[in-house]
Structure formats: structure tokens, C-alpha cells
Write a protein that holds these residues in place. Sequence first.
Motif, PDB file in Angstrom:
ATOM      1  N   ASP A  18       8.087   4.689   9.082  1.00 13.80           N
ATOM      2  CA  ASP A  18       7.227   5.863   9.016  1.00 13.80           C
ATOM      3  C   ASP A  18       7.623   6.947  10.014  1.00 13.80           C
ATOM      4  OD1 ASP A  18       5.692   4.724   7.007  1.00 13.80           O
ATOM      5  OD2 ASP A  18       4.375   3.719   8.431  1.00 13.80           O
ATOM      6  N   PHE A  19       8.538   6.619  10.935  1.00 15.97           N
ATOM      7  CA  PHE A  19       8.997   7.622  11.891  1.00 15.97           C
ATOM      8  C   PHE A  19       9.910   8.613  11.171  1.00 15.97           C
ATOM      9  CE2 PHE A  19       7.480   4.430  14.736  1.00 15.97           C
ATOM     10  CZ  PHE A  19       7.115   5.096  15.896  1.00 15.97           C
ATOM     11  N   PRO A  20       9.846   9.885  11.550  1.00 18.71           N
ATOM     12  CA  PRO A  20      10.634  10.899  10.846  1.00 18.71           C
ATOM     13  C   PRO A  20      12.142  10.639  10.870  1.00 18.71           C
ATOM     14  CG  PRO A  20       8.987  11.918  12.269  1.00 18.71           C
ATOM     15  CD  PRO A  20       9.009  10.456  12.613  1.00 18.71           C
ATOM     16  N   ALA A  68       0.818  -1.214   0.000  1.00 21.05           N
ATOM     17  CA  ALA A  68       0.000   0.000   0.000  1.00 21.05           C
ATOM     18  C   ALA A  68       0.849   1.261   0.000  1.00 21.05           C
ATOM     19  CB  ALA A  68      -0.923  -0.003   1.220  1.00 21.05           C
ATOM     20  N   TYR A  69       2.128   1.104   0.326  1.00 19.11           N
ATOM     21  CA  TYR A  69       3.031   2.255   0.386  1.00 19.11           C
ATOM     22  C   TYR A  69       3.264   2.856  -0.998  1.00 19.11           C
ATOM     23  CZ  TYR A  69       7.267   4.898   1.560  1.00 19.11           C
ATOM     24  OH  TYR A  69       8.194   5.882   1.736  1.00 19.11           O
ATOM     25  N   TYR A  70       3.246   1.991  -2.033  1.00 22.69           N
ATOM     26  CA  TYR A  70       3.507   2.465  -3.385  1.00 22.69           C
ATOM     27  C   TYR A  70       2.218   2.952  -4.045  1.00 22.69           C
ATOM     28  CZ  TYR A  70       7.722  -0.237  -2.511  1.00 22.69           C
ATOM     29  OH  TYR A  70       8.866  -0.731  -1.945  1.00 22.69           O
ATOM     30  N   ALA A  71       2.365   3.905  -4.941  1.00 18.61           N
ATOM     31  CA  ALA A  71       1.207   4.457  -5.637  1.00 18.61           C
ATOM     32  C   ALA A  71       0.497   3.352  -6.412  1.00 18.61           C
ATOM     33  CB  ALA A  71       1.657   5.563  -6.584  1.00 18.61           C
ATOM     34  N   ARG A  72      -0.805   3.234  -6.189  1.00 21.93           N
ATOM     35  CA  ARG A  72      -1.582   2.195  -6.865  1.00 21.93           C
ATOM     36  C   ARG A  72      -1.500   2.387  -8.381  1.00 21.93           C
ATOM     37  NH1 ARG A  72      -5.146  -1.337  -5.088  1.00 21.93           N
ATOM     38  NH2 ARG A  72      -5.132  -0.354  -3.008  1.00 21.93           N
ATOM     39  N   GLY A  73      -1.177   1.293  -9.041  1.00 21.48           N
ATOM     40  CA  GLY A  73      -1.084   1.338 -10.488  1.00 21.48           C
ATOM     41  C   GLY A  73       0.301   1.682 -11.009  1.00 21.48           C
ATOM     42  N   SER A  74       1.221   2.065 -10.091  1.00 24.56           N
ATOM     43  CA  SER A  74       2.585   2.368 -10.517  1.00 24.56           C
ATOM     44  C   SER A  74       3.289   1.085 -10.928  1.00 24.56           C
ATOM     45  CB  SER A  74       3.365   3.046  -9.394  1.00 24.56           C
ATOM     46  OG  SER A  74       3.562   2.155  -8.307  1.00 24.56           O
ATOM     47  N   ASP A  78      15.881   7.894  -0.848  1.00 19.61           N
ATOM     48  CA  ASP A  78      14.828   8.812  -0.402  1.00 19.61           C
ATOM     49  C   ASP A  78      14.485   9.814  -1.495  1.00 19.61           C
ATOM     50  OD1 ASP A  78      14.646   7.586   2.035  1.00 19.61           O
ATOM     51  OD2 ASP A  78      15.916   9.035   3.096  1.00 19.61           O
ATOM     52  N   LEU A  79      15.480  10.156  -2.322  1.00 14.33           N
ATOM     53  CA  LEU A  79      15.215  11.043  -3.459  1.00 14.33           C
ATOM     54  C   LEU A  79      14.286  10.359  -4.454  1.00 14.33           C
ATOM     55  CD1 LEU A  79      18.804  12.462  -4.072  1.00 14.33           C
ATOM     56  CD2 LEU A  79      16.861  13.676  -3.082  1.00 14.33           C
ATOM     57  N   ARG A  80      14.513   9.068  -4.660  1.00 17.57           N
ATOM     58  CA  ARG A  80      13.643   8.310  -5.551  1.00 17.57           C
ATOM     59  C   ARG A  80      12.219   8.246  -5.015  1.00 17.57           C
ATOM     60  NH1 ARG A  80      14.278   2.014  -5.207  1.00 17.57           N
ATOM     61  NH2 ARG A  80      13.268   2.607  -3.241  1.00 17.57           N
ATOM     62  N   ASP A  81      12.100   8.188  -3.681  1.00 19.82           N
ATOM     63  CA  ASP A  81      10.793   8.003  -3.048  1.00 19.82           C
ATOM     64  C   ASP A  81      10.170   9.314  -2.574  1.00 19.82           C
ATOM     65  OD1 ASP A  81      11.089   5.273  -3.436  1.00 19.82           O
ATOM     66  OD2 ASP A  81      11.923   4.926  -1.432  1.00 19.82           O
ATOM     67  N   LEU A  82      10.650  10.427  -3.086  1.00 20.45           N
ATOM     68  CA  LEU A  82      10.154  11.725  -2.619  1.00 20.45           C
ATOM     69  C   LEU A  82       8.634  11.829  -2.689  1.00 20.45           C
ATOM     70  CD1 LEU A  82      12.674  14.441  -3.942  1.00 20.45           C
ATOM     71  CD2 LEU A  82      11.864  14.136  -1.592  1.00 20.45           C
ATOM     72  N   VAL A  83       8.059  11.482  -3.832  1.00 18.23           N
ATOM     73  CA  VAL A  83       6.614  11.617  -4.022  1.00 18.23           C
ATOM     74  C   VAL A  83       5.866  10.641  -3.125  1.00 18.23           C
ATOM     75  CG1 VAL A  83       4.719  11.404  -5.670  1.00 18.23           C
ATOM     76  CG2 VAL A  83       6.883  12.436  -6.387  1.00 18.23           C
ATOM     77  N   ILE A  84       6.345   9.405  -3.078  1.00 15.54           N
ATOM     78  CA  ILE A  84       5.672   8.374  -2.275  1.00 15.54           C
ATOM     79  C   ILE A  84       5.725   8.732  -0.797  1.00 15.54           C
ATOM     80  CG2 ILE A  84       5.729   5.949  -1.590  1.00 15.54           C
ATOM     81  CD1 ILE A  84       6.866   5.299  -4.334  1.00 15.54           C
ATOM     82  N   GLN A 119       3.298  11.488  -0.028  1.00 16.90           N
ATOM     83  CA  GLN A 119       1.914  11.002  -0.015  1.00 16.90           C
ATOM     84  C   GLN A 119       1.586  10.255   1.269  1.00 16.90           C
ATOM     85  OE1 GLN A 119       1.810   8.666  -3.611  1.00 16.90           O
ATOM     86  NE2 GLN A 119       1.341  10.431  -4.919  1.00 16.90           N
ATOM     87  N   ASN A 120       2.613   9.602   1.860  1.00 16.66           N
ATOM     88  CA  ASN A 120       2.409   8.838   3.090  1.00 16.66           C
ATOM     89  C   ASN A 120       2.821   9.609   4.341  1.00 16.66           C
ATOM     90  OD1 ASN A 120       1.708   5.756   2.387  1.00 16.66           O
ATOM     91  ND2 ASN A 120       3.075   6.546   0.803  1.00 16.66           N
ATOM     92  N   ASN A 121       3.100  10.913   4.173  1.00 11.08           N
ATOM     93  CA  ASN A 121       3.466  11.780   5.299  1.00 11.08           C
ATOM     94  C   ASN A 121       4.684  11.273   6.066  1.00 11.08           C
ATOM     95  OD1 ASN A 121       1.251  13.612   4.912  1.00 11.08           O
ATOM     96  ND2 ASN A 121      -0.093  12.069   5.818  1.00 11.08           N
ATOM     97  N   VAL A 122       5.661  10.726   5.328  1.00  8.31           N
ATOM     98  CA  VAL A 122       6.905  10.250   5.928  1.00  8.31           C
ATOM     99  C   VAL A 122       7.973  11.327   5.740  1.00  8.31           C
ATOM    100  CG1 VAL A 122       8.709   8.489   5.893  1.00  8.31           C
ATOM    101  CG2 VAL A 122       6.327   7.844   5.490  1.00  8.31           C
ATOM    102  N   LYS A 123       8.498  11.845   6.831  1.00  8.79           N
ATOM    103  CA  LYS A 123       9.510  12.885   6.755  1.00  8.79           C
ATOM    104  C   LYS A 123      10.885  12.255   6.560  1.00  8.79           C
ATOM    105  CE  LYS A 123       7.105  16.361   9.551  1.00  8.79           C
ATOM    106  NZ  LYS A 123       7.195  17.237  10.744  1.00  8.79           N
ATOM    107  N   THR A 124      11.593  12.695   5.528  1.00  8.72           N
ATOM    108  CA  THR A 124      12.944  12.217   5.250  1.00  8.72           C
ATOM    109  C   THR A 124      13.859  13.413   5.033  1.00  8.72           C
ATOM    110  OG1 THR A 124      12.581  12.130   2.856  1.00  8.72           O
ATOM    111  CG2 THR A 124      11.997  10.157   4.132  1.00  8.72           C
ATOM    112  N   PHE A 125      15.163  13.150   5.001  1.00 12.50           N
ATOM    113  CA  PHE A 125      16.112  14.228   4.735  1.00 12.50           C
ATOM    114  C   PHE A 125      15.889  14.798   3.335  1.00 12.50           C
ATOM    115  CE2 PHE A 125      18.377  11.731   7.998  1.00 12.50           C
ATOM    116  CZ  PHE A 125      18.568  12.736   8.925  1.00 12.50           C
TER     117      PHE A 125
END
Length: 211
Positions: A113-115, A41-47, A167-173, A176-182
Motif C-alpha cells: 500500500d506504500f506509494p 478485501a483488496y479486490y472489488a466485491r463480487g468481481s 499495475d495497469l491491470r489493477d488501475l481501478v482496484i 479504489q484502495n488509494n494505492v499510488k502506482t506508476f
Amino acid sequence: AMYAASVFTLAEPFEWRWLFVVFASTLAAYNYHRVPESSLAYYARGSERHVWIKENRKALILIVLLASTLAGLLIFPILDLRTLWWFVPAGIFSLLYVLPVLPVGGKWTRLRDFPFVKTFIISAVWAVITVVPASKEALLLERISPAVLWLMAERFIFLTAISVPFDLRDLVIDAQNNVKTFAGTWGFEKTLFYCRILLVVFAMIALVGFQ
């Protein structure tokens, strides 16, 4: 490869059994992270990644089972209870990384999911798994030499440097999941600069440790 590099650096006897234990454990953990429904469910549906994981979920489960069985069969004959102080925490962190079993804010949450922590969890677990088996004294908690601690720090920094770009690759994902990364906080250029700094620090530590 990292286990072999640790053996060479620490000038320890090479053991093929541990090489395959590390390989099978890594293979099992990597594919396990894509098996739970919460991970899908973490990945965009249909991606493309969502579709591929969904279509190949049974194969991923089979790989996890086979790799886990191989690791268990290889490690059982040489298992010492003292080694569990290393591998049980590593296994727990690997499980909690993708399983939503931590109650936070009225919902079940995964460690990832923790920042700002997911990269450090990955780096710490891999540093332990690829360094500790190379030193029998450290593995059995008889003595953790400065060389082992130095190599673990070196490995942790290197793994962090090569993990943050994901994390750069997963920026959009992640957004969307409100996961804070560097990457999400600093942006593309600052994150790359951070990774370059880590690689420079890694190179300096490696050179000092090699002497």
C-alpha cells in the motif's frame, strides 16, 4: 527456470534440490498473497477474482502449507545459518507485502500500500531467490562476485519490466484502495513506454554480461 538460467550464466553446478526449493517457495509465496482477509478485501466485491479466491481459499491454504513443507524438508538438510541473511529478509518482505501490520497514519498498512514500492519489492525478492542459490559463494556469504551482482541487477530490471504491467491491470482496484502506482500516475501509454525502456536496458545488460 530463472534459477536454471542463473546456474547457466554463472557456470555453477546445477543442484536439483535448490531448483525445487525455489519452485516450492515461489508457489507458497504466490498463493499466500491471496489467503489473508486483507488481501481478499483488496479486490472489488463480487468481481471474478474476488469470487474465485473466496471459493478456493481452502485450496490456496492447502497449497501454501504443502509447498512450504516441501521447501522446508528440502532445505533443512543443507541449511547453513549464513543463508538466513538472504532468505529471512526475503521472507519478511513477502509476509509484510500483504499483512497489514505496519502502523501508518493511524491505521494498519501493508507494504504493497506504500506509494510506488510494490513492484520493486516483488522484483528485489525474486532477484535474490532466483540468483543467490545458484552461487554457493554468495549463498554462504563467502564472496559475492561482480558476476552475481550484475546478474541480480539484470534480473531486477527484467522483473520490474514485466511486473509494472500488472499495475495497469489493477488501475481501478489500486485507485479504489488509494494505492499510488506508476500506472496510476503516468497513465497507460507512459507506463508501457517505461516498461519498454526497462526491457531495452535489460537486453543491453544481458548482452554485456553474456560476453
